[in-house]
Write an enzyme that holds these catalytic residues in place. Structure first.
Site, PDB file in Angstrom:
ATOM      1  N   SER A  93      -8.763  -4.236  -0.057  1.00  0.00           N
ATOM      2  CA  SER A  93      -9.462  -4.969  -1.119  1.00  0.00           C
ATOM      3  C   SER A  93     -10.923  -4.559  -1.212  1.00  0.00           C
ATOM      4  O   SER A  93     -11.514  -4.042  -0.253  1.00  0.00           O
ATOM      5  CB  SER A  93      -9.383  -6.474  -0.864  1.00  0.00           C
ATOM      6  OG  SER A  93      -8.051  -6.878  -0.702  1.00  0.00           O
TER       7      SER A  93
HETATM    8  N1  SAM Z   1      -6.224  -7.841   3.048  1.00  0.00           N
HETATM    9  C1  SAM Z   1      -5.733  -6.513   2.892  1.00  0.00           C
HETATM   10  C2  SAM Z   1      -6.658  -5.493   3.536  1.00  0.00           C
HETATM   11  O1  SAM Z   1      -7.662  -5.913   4.140  1.00  0.00           O
HETATM   12  O2  SAM Z   1      -6.371  -4.289   3.484  1.00  0.00           O
HETATM   13  C3  SAM Z   1      -5.456  -6.228   1.450  1.00  0.00           C
HETATM   14  C4  SAM Z   1      -4.089  -5.698   1.203  1.00  0.00           C
HETATM   15  S1  SAM Z   1      -3.477  -5.447  -0.400  1.00  0.00           S
HETATM   16  C5  SAM Z   1      -4.662  -5.957  -1.557  1.00  0.00           C
HETATM   17  C6  SAM Z   1      -2.219  -6.708  -0.513  1.00  0.00           C
HETATM   18  C7  SAM Z   1      -1.068  -6.536   0.455  1.00  0.00           C
HETATM   19  O3  SAM Z   1      -0.130  -7.593   0.216  1.00  0.00           O
HETATM   20  C8  SAM Z   1      -0.293  -5.234   0.336  1.00  0.00           C
HETATM   21  O4  SAM Z   1      -0.324  -4.555   1.563  1.00  0.00           O
HETATM   22  C9  SAM Z   1       1.136  -5.679  -0.023  1.00  0.00           C
HETATM   23  O5  SAM Z   1       2.143  -4.866   0.533  1.00  0.00           O
HETATM   24  C10 SAM Z   1       1.155  -7.088   0.536  1.00  0.00           C
HETATM   25  N2  SAM Z   1       2.165  -7.992  -0.032  1.00  0.00           N
HETATM   26  C11 SAM Z   1       2.523  -8.154  -1.327  1.00  0.00           C
HETATM   27  N3  SAM Z   1       3.478  -9.101  -1.435  1.00  0.00           N
HETATM   28  C12 SAM Z   1       3.731  -9.553  -0.162  1.00  0.00           C
HETATM   29  C13 SAM Z   1       4.613 -10.507   0.393  1.00  0.00           C
HETATM   30  N4  SAM Z   1       5.436 -11.242  -0.350  1.00  0.00           N
HETATM   31  N5  SAM Z   1       4.585 -10.703   1.741  1.00  0.00           N
HETATM   32  C14 SAM Z   1       3.768  -9.984   2.539  1.00  0.00           C
HETATM   33  N6  SAM Z   1       2.915  -9.048   2.071  1.00  0.00           N
HETATM   34  C15 SAM Z   1       2.880  -8.831   0.734  1.00  0.00           C
END
Ligand code: SAM
Length: 210
Positions: A57
């Protein structure tokens, strides 16, 4: 841009406020959580690709959400969508409490390769790694094994806040999560009642789940 310039900008623009959160941004280096090819861009205030169509992010979004969440030493927090593990490790720094020997982050990621990436990245912080339990799964169901949580934070946008998150939150607890293009804050004031706040104008990858 270097790390101190990024942090100074986030403070000047009002995204970083609390000394402990600023300390966390200094201690948990974003450069340790971006892919090799993007190390030179680690301190740009932009999201960066981490593979599988996902991103680490934007720093201002992480700062804004952590300031809203107000993590405290000793709390148990659920982090949904751990991606690179940067926010998960920032949270570990913020809940780790040397004196009372508690504080725990339960993190969930749905993409196995990203779970592995986050594990490798947090390994650079051996004092924070034991604070985190990182699981592969669909975070839209929360994580009932470890409930109730003091706080819940998500990095992927749902259509609405999942019921499981509301149920797995302690009374007095807080959820900070994206819904469509807003950030929603829900404070749980009784078993069924929540006080909501909404902040517009953000962009998130979708929460993919039930
Ligand atoms: N906080 C993270 C970082 O510091 O890198 C940001 C990661 S990204 C914006 C959002 C993440 O949510 C992705 O890795 C995606 O695979 C995950 N994601 C999406 N839907 C999800 C779900 N239902 N359960 C778990 N993870 C999920």
């Amino acid at each position: 841009m270097d790390k101190e310039t990024l942090i100074a900008g986030l403070i000047k623009d009002g995204y970083l406020k609390t000394p402990r959160v600023i300390e966390a941004f200094r201690a948990v280096d974003r450069k340790d959580f971006v892919p090799e090819a993007d190390k030179n861009s680690a301190y740009e205030n932009i999201p960066l690709l981490i593979g599988y169509s996902q991103t680490i992010s934007q720093p201002l979004t992480v700062a804004f959400m952590l300031e809203l969440l107000e993590p405290r030493g000793g709390e148990k927090i659920l982090d949904i969508g751990s991606g690179s593990g940067w926010q998960m490790t920032l949270l570990a720094f913020l809940v780790k409490d040397e004196e009372i020997k508690t504080g725990k982050i339960v993190a969930i990621e749905r993409i196995p390769e990203l779970k592995k990436f986050a594990e490798e990245n947090i390994s650079r912080y051996p004092d924070l790694k034991p604070v985190v339990r990182l699981e592969l799964g669909d975070g839209s169901f929360g994580f009932s094994d470890e409930a109730p949580f003091d706080k819940i934070i998500a990095a992927a946008a749902a259509e609405k806040i999942p019921t499981a998150w509301k149920e797995q939150l302690k009374i007095g607890g807080r959820i900070v999560a994206p819904v469509k293009d807003s950030i929603i804050v829900l404070d749980k004031i009784s078993k069924e009642e929540f006080t909501p706040r909404q902040y517009f104008g953000f962009d998130f990858v979708p929460l993919i789940g039930a």
